[in-house]
Scaffold this active site. Structure first.
Site, PDB file in Angstrom:
ATOM      1  N   ASP A   1      -4.164   5.743  -2.937  1.00 12.77           N
ATOM      2  CA  ASP A   1      -2.921   5.180  -2.412  1.00 12.77           C
ATOM      3  C   ASP A   1      -2.476   4.046  -3.348  1.00 12.77           C
ATOM      4  O   ASP A   1      -3.108   3.791  -4.375  1.00 12.77           O
ATOM      5  CB  ASP A   1      -3.085   4.721  -0.953  1.00 12.77           C
ATOM      6  CG  ASP A   1      -4.111   3.608  -0.775  1.00 12.77           C
ATOM      7  OD1 ASP A   1      -4.809   3.266  -1.759  1.00 12.77           O
ATOM      8  OD2 ASP A   1      -4.220   3.068   0.343  1.00 12.77           O
TER       9      ASP A   1
ATOM     10  N   SER B   1       0.833  -1.207   0.000  1.00  8.19           N
ATOM     11  CA  SER B   1       0.000   0.000   0.000  1.00  8.19           C
ATOM     12  C   SER B   1       0.865   1.255   0.000  1.00  8.19           C
ATOM     13  O   SER B   1       1.563   1.525  -0.954  1.00  8.19           O
ATOM     14  CB  SER B   1      -0.954  -0.028   1.191  1.00  8.19           C
ATOM     15  OG  SER B   1      -1.817   1.087   1.156  1.00  8.19           O
TER      16      SER B   1
ATOM     17  N   ASP C   1      -2.408   0.707  -3.496  1.00  4.61           N
ATOM     18  CA  ASP C   1      -3.256  -0.429  -3.890  1.00  4.61           C
ATOM     19  C   ASP C   1      -4.709   0.005  -4.080  1.00  4.61           C
ATOM     20  O   ASP C   1      -5.599  -0.820  -4.164  1.00  4.61           O
ATOM     21  CB  ASP C   1      -3.153  -1.571  -2.870  1.00  4.61           C
ATOM     22  CG  ASP C   1      -3.634  -1.190  -1.474  1.00  4.61           C
ATOM     23  OD1 ASP C   1      -3.635   0.013  -1.155  1.00  4.61           O
ATOM     24  OD2 ASP C   1      -4.003  -2.088  -0.689  1.00  4.61           O
TER      25      ASP C   1
ATOM     26  N   ASP D   1      -7.190   0.976  -2.379  1.00  4.95           N
ATOM     27  CA  ASP D   1      -8.375   0.650  -1.565  1.00  4.95           C
ATOM     28  C   ASP D   1      -8.850   1.883  -0.785  1.00  4.95           C
ATOM     29  O   ASP D   1      -9.869   1.838  -0.100  1.00  4.95           O
ATOM     30  CB  ASP D   1      -8.127  -0.538  -0.630  1.00  4.95           C
ATOM     31  CG  ASP D   1      -7.002  -0.294   0.371  1.00  4.95           C
ATOM     32  OD1 ASP D   1      -6.268   0.708   0.235  1.00  4.95           O
ATOM     33  OD2 ASP D   1      -6.844  -1.117   1.296  1.00  4.95           O
TER      34      ASP D   1
END
Length: 456
Positions: free
Chosen positions: A243, A98, A245, A247
């Protein structure tokens, strides 16, 4: 037996080489396969330079445990979540760090229907088996095949909006050279085929694991300029930044101002309640007055949960809640198997902008004005419990209402605070909000008072 330090409360994260390497990734895959004995698991990875090799090692571990794997390729975490509940599989693993520093990587793990695997629900068992390597021999190894989940994922995302109701808008999309770019491209192409009048201005859209523009983490103030500047330069209606990744997504209004995640919770709650009154909305206790105000106005039912994705998802399931939001920019959706998504929030924001005909700043400025907040302030302290007790004692004579759902919340009627130890880092997290109509005192007064108290 070597103790593995990459296992955290909710996921796996560690320094490359020492805490996480291909051998450890293999053992994690093997342990996951042996403990859950799934028939098939989906696996994806983000853009980090080490993610593909760690993913392949994890897949080898799963195959050696007799598990078939669908390799999703380059994905964000929510594409793995989606595949895990949408396809006929029994779990999923995303290799991602992340927004962690360059020399880190990690994993997020789910079971069937994308149910989270955290320290309380199986992660400790996986850790123990990966440490002991007490692996059973299997009669038949699993196989691996590539699978492109993107078309099905895009179709699902578009169920959250009514294409005919979308008005002409200009959006800045900042993928931060992370994993979001390919999804942004696919949504843009889909919008064109459906004649949805939205113009995409894409910056840092190409995936690049060297992160030439810095690690994508828009929660850090210093990482917001590129989105803000692009919004102002192109006179866009909204800016969206993700960000690594993707999510989590972060929204900027047409003036280039960053909108605190707290107020986005109110905005998304409104989006759902405009469609269906009486729905349940889950929120965390850090900041809540604005959310409660929105739910009262739009006939929603508030349900409080401890912070953290595993808790929020459980509470949403128990209550059949349509949406759950955290001020940390994690947003959860019933129709997304109660998982968090960084793509659904901005689509819903586009929907609200279109249906209300208002600008993003006008939609949130009333919220910000009525319920100003400090934003989350982090302190490094020697002992979180002692510091929380000190705050408790200091305000005891003011007889605040006390709530211990998560850390300690003290409600003084005209202002309130929540203080809690971080689940993931050695930090104490403080949030303050006030009711401006009853309390004209500047927010900084409370921030200064509590900072002095915590650091004394």
């Amino acid at each position: 037996m070597t103790k593995l330090t990459c296992f955290k409360a909710y996921d796996i994260r560690g320094k490359l080489g020492t805490e996480l390497n291909e051998e450890i990734a293999y053992n994690i895959g093997r342990a996951y396969g042996q403990i859950y004995q799934p028939k098939t698991v989906v696996v994806g990875s983000d853009v980090r330079l080490t993610s593909e090799d760690l993913k392949q090692a994890t897949i080898r571990g799963l195959n050696d445990a007799g598990v078939d794997v669908l390799d999703l390729g380059l994905t964000g975490t929510e594409e793995v979540y989606f595949a895990a509940f949408h396809l006929d599989v029994q779990g999923g693993i995303e290799v991602t760090a992340s927004h962690n520093p360059m020399d880190y990587n990690g994993m997020k793990l789910v079971r069937e229907n994308s149910r989270p695997i955290s320290a309380d629900t199986g992660l400790k068992e996986i850790q123990f088996l990966a440490e002991t390597q007490d692996f059973e021999k299997v009669e038949k190894k699993g196989s691996t095949q590539k699978y492109n989940i993107l078309p099905e994922f895009i179709d699902h995302l578009l169920t959250y909006i009514d294409p005919q109701k979308i008005r002409p808008l200009k959006l800045v999309m900042n993928a931060g050279n992370g994993a979001a770019g390919h999804v942004v491209d696919a949504i843009e192409a889909k919008f064109k085929t459906l004649n949805i009048p939205v113009e995409f201005i894409k910056i840092h859209n190409d995936p690049d694991g060297t992160f030439p523009n810095g690690i994508p983490n828009p929660i850090l103030v210093e990482n917001r300029d590129s989105t803000r500047n692009a919004v102002l330069e192109h006179k866009a209606d909204m800016g969206i930044a993700w960000d690594g990744d993707f999510d989590r997504c972060f929204l900027f209004d047409e003036k280039g101002q960053f909108i605190e995640g707290y107020y986005i919770v109110g905005l998304l709650a409104q989006a759902f309640l405009l469609k269906q009154k009486g729905e349940k909305i889950v929120h965390d206790p850090r900041l809540l007055w604005n959310t409660l105000d929105v739910l009262q106005e739009y006939d929603g039912i508030a349900v409080q949960s401890k912070s953290g994705h595993a808790f929020i998802k459980d509470v949403m399931r128990e209550n059949n809640a349509v949406y759950g939001g955290e001020m940390s920019a994690h947003h959860y959706f019933r129709d997304f198997a109660y998982c968090d998504s960084g793509m659904i929030p901005w689509l819903l924001a586009v929907s609200v902008l279109s249906e209300t005909g208002k600008s993003l700043s006008s939609l949130v400025e009333n919220m910000i004005d009525k319920f100003p907040c400090s934003g989350e302030i982090n302190f490094k302290v020697a002992n979180s419990a002692d510091t929380i007790q000190k705050i408790f004692d200091f305000y005891a004579d003011q007889k605040p209402e006390i709530d211990k759902t998560d850390g300690v919340s003290l409600d003084f009627g005209t202002w309130r605070l929540n203080v809690r130890a971080s689940n993931t880092e050695p930090l104490l997290r403080l949030n303050i909000e006030s009711r401006k109509d009853r309390n004209p005192k500047p927010m900084q007064t409370y921030v200064d008072e509590l900072t002095k108290l915590i650091q004394s």
